[in-house]
Design an enzyme around this catalytic site. Sequence first.
Site, PDB file in Angstrom:
ATOM      1  N   GLN A 237       5.576  -6.049 -14.257  1.00  0.00           N
ATOM      2  CA  GLN A 237       4.730  -4.957 -14.742  1.00  0.00           C
ATOM      3  C   GLN A 237       4.547  -5.034 -16.250  1.00  0.00           C
ATOM      4  O   GLN A 237       5.398  -5.536 -16.973  1.00  0.00           O
ATOM      5  CB  GLN A 237       5.332  -3.610 -14.335  1.00  0.00           C
ATOM      6  CG  GLN A 237       5.246  -3.350 -12.835  1.00  0.00           C
ATOM      7  CD  GLN A 237       5.939  -2.068 -12.407  1.00  0.00           C
ATOM      8  OE1 GLN A 237       6.435  -1.298 -13.229  1.00  0.00           O
ATOM      9  NE2 GLN A 237       5.978  -1.827 -11.103  1.00  0.00           N
ATOM     10  N   HIS A 241      -1.271  -7.869 -14.827  1.00  0.00           N
ATOM     11  CA  HIS A 241      -1.556  -8.389 -13.484  1.00  0.00           C
ATOM     12  C   HIS A 241      -2.385  -7.407 -12.643  1.00  0.00           C
ATOM     13  O   HIS A 241      -3.210  -7.826 -11.837  1.00  0.00           O
ATOM     14  CB  HIS A 241      -0.251  -8.715 -12.764  1.00  0.00           C
ATOM     15  CG  HIS A 241       0.572  -9.752 -13.450  1.00  0.00           C
ATOM     16  ND1 HIS A 241       0.151 -11.054 -13.623  1.00  0.00           N
ATOM     17  CD2 HIS A 241       1.792  -9.666 -14.054  1.00  0.00           C
ATOM     18  CE1 HIS A 241       1.082 -11.733 -14.275  1.00  0.00           C
ATOM     19  NE2 HIS A 241       2.080 -10.912 -14.561  1.00  0.00           N
ATOM     20  N   GLU A 265      -8.216   5.073  -1.826  1.00  0.00           N
ATOM     21  CA  GLU A 265      -7.651   6.173  -1.058  1.00  0.00           C
ATOM     22  C   GLU A 265      -6.577   6.883  -1.874  1.00  0.00           C
ATOM     23  O   GLU A 265      -5.571   6.279  -2.244  1.00  0.00           O
ATOM     24  CB  GLU A 265      -7.035   5.624   0.241  1.00  0.00           C
ATOM     25  CG  GLU A 265      -6.357   6.667   1.109  1.00  0.00           C
ATOM     26  CD  GLU A 265      -5.674   6.047   2.317  1.00  0.00           C
ATOM     27  OE1 GLU A 265      -4.854   6.734   2.952  1.00  0.00           O
ATOM     28  OE2 GLU A 265      -5.953   4.872   2.625  1.00  0.00           O
TER      29      GLU A 265
END
Length: 408
Positions: A237, A241, A265
């Site tokens: 992280q 990416h 969603e």
Amino acid sequence: MAAVNDMEKKLAEYKCDTNEAISLKLVRFPEDVEDDGITFHPEYSHQCFGDDEIAFGYKGLHIQLYYSAGNLTTLFNVKYSSKVTDKFDCVEPDDIEGKIRDIIPAGFCCNTDDFITLLEKESKFKPFGALLHTYSVHNEEAGEDITYQIHKADVSCPGFREYHERLQTFLMWFIETASFIDVDDEKWDYFLIFEKYNKDGETLFATVGYMTVYNYYVFPDKTRPRVSQMIILPPFQGEGHGAQLLETVHRYYMTDPKVMDITAEDPSENYVRLRDFVLVKFCQSLPSFSPANLVHGFSKEMVTESQEKLKINKKHARRVYEILRLRATDMSDADHARAYRLEIKKRLVGPYKKNQRELAKMTRCLRPEEMSNQINIINLQVQHEELEKSYQELLADYKRVIERLAQA
């Protein structure tokens, strides 16, 4: 009563925070098994251990969930210094192994030596599916550029179904409302990121993250891809990416004439910020979003061009416009800043006006005291304060996107 309180205190010693007790690792080399420096922990464990995220019955609880970096072969062990049944009769500890087994698929190792032996097979692991994109990220610590690949896969790829079962277990630890998907539904698309690295002169691949997308049908002959789940594993992280993955996914669907637009969603705040960055990168080169056009306000041309060329819907196009308009606005100029603020607030005030219309309908059948209560709920002063707060929060989000664009 004192005896009861004393017993509660003693039993409390056997409660453990499961987010701290669970240790996760992505293992590349045998020595990684003992390397605490690469350990990371869940953000959530409530789906296994309840809302309080507490395991009862153990002292010094340590739950090992180690994965081989590529194929995600799993080592699962539960260790503890003592158990509640060692000291108290008729008090049962939580079934830790049973709870974890509900999450991880069968076929895991319980023996470290077996797990290390299986690491030797990592050289045979290759990314699933078709290669869509290759990019590099400079690693300051290693002093070199690291190469990454993004692939699109499906369940027809040999071994992918079993691999995906292991991969999706990370969702439970890092997405608050995560759930497993039905891989037998052919409308799912899978996009995966892998890192290329060397081990003893061989090229190997490590799993970095992935995204699932469901293709909804839109009458009469279109589809609407909806991003369902996305995760970049914690060791990777902060390296960009997520943006590479989302941009690649958008580019993949942009070329399909049957795609109406791309949605998500129940997106998290972090995902919305990521999407803002990616969509603004795309739209800033479109003629309709040029600085000369931005000053004239949000237009039908922006909606049409972004939808046809980039598969962006009207709502997202409007947000992109507001970010680019902010970047093109001299906010130190009082008149320009006021014009921008009023335009944004005009959109934000929509829900408040809707509440007022609904209130007007309600008050026809309310008693005077009830009407007074409802009016107080949406007091104009309160509305103005909430509107200003929403505007300032939005402005802060937009500025972060603009700063990231400048860095990129």
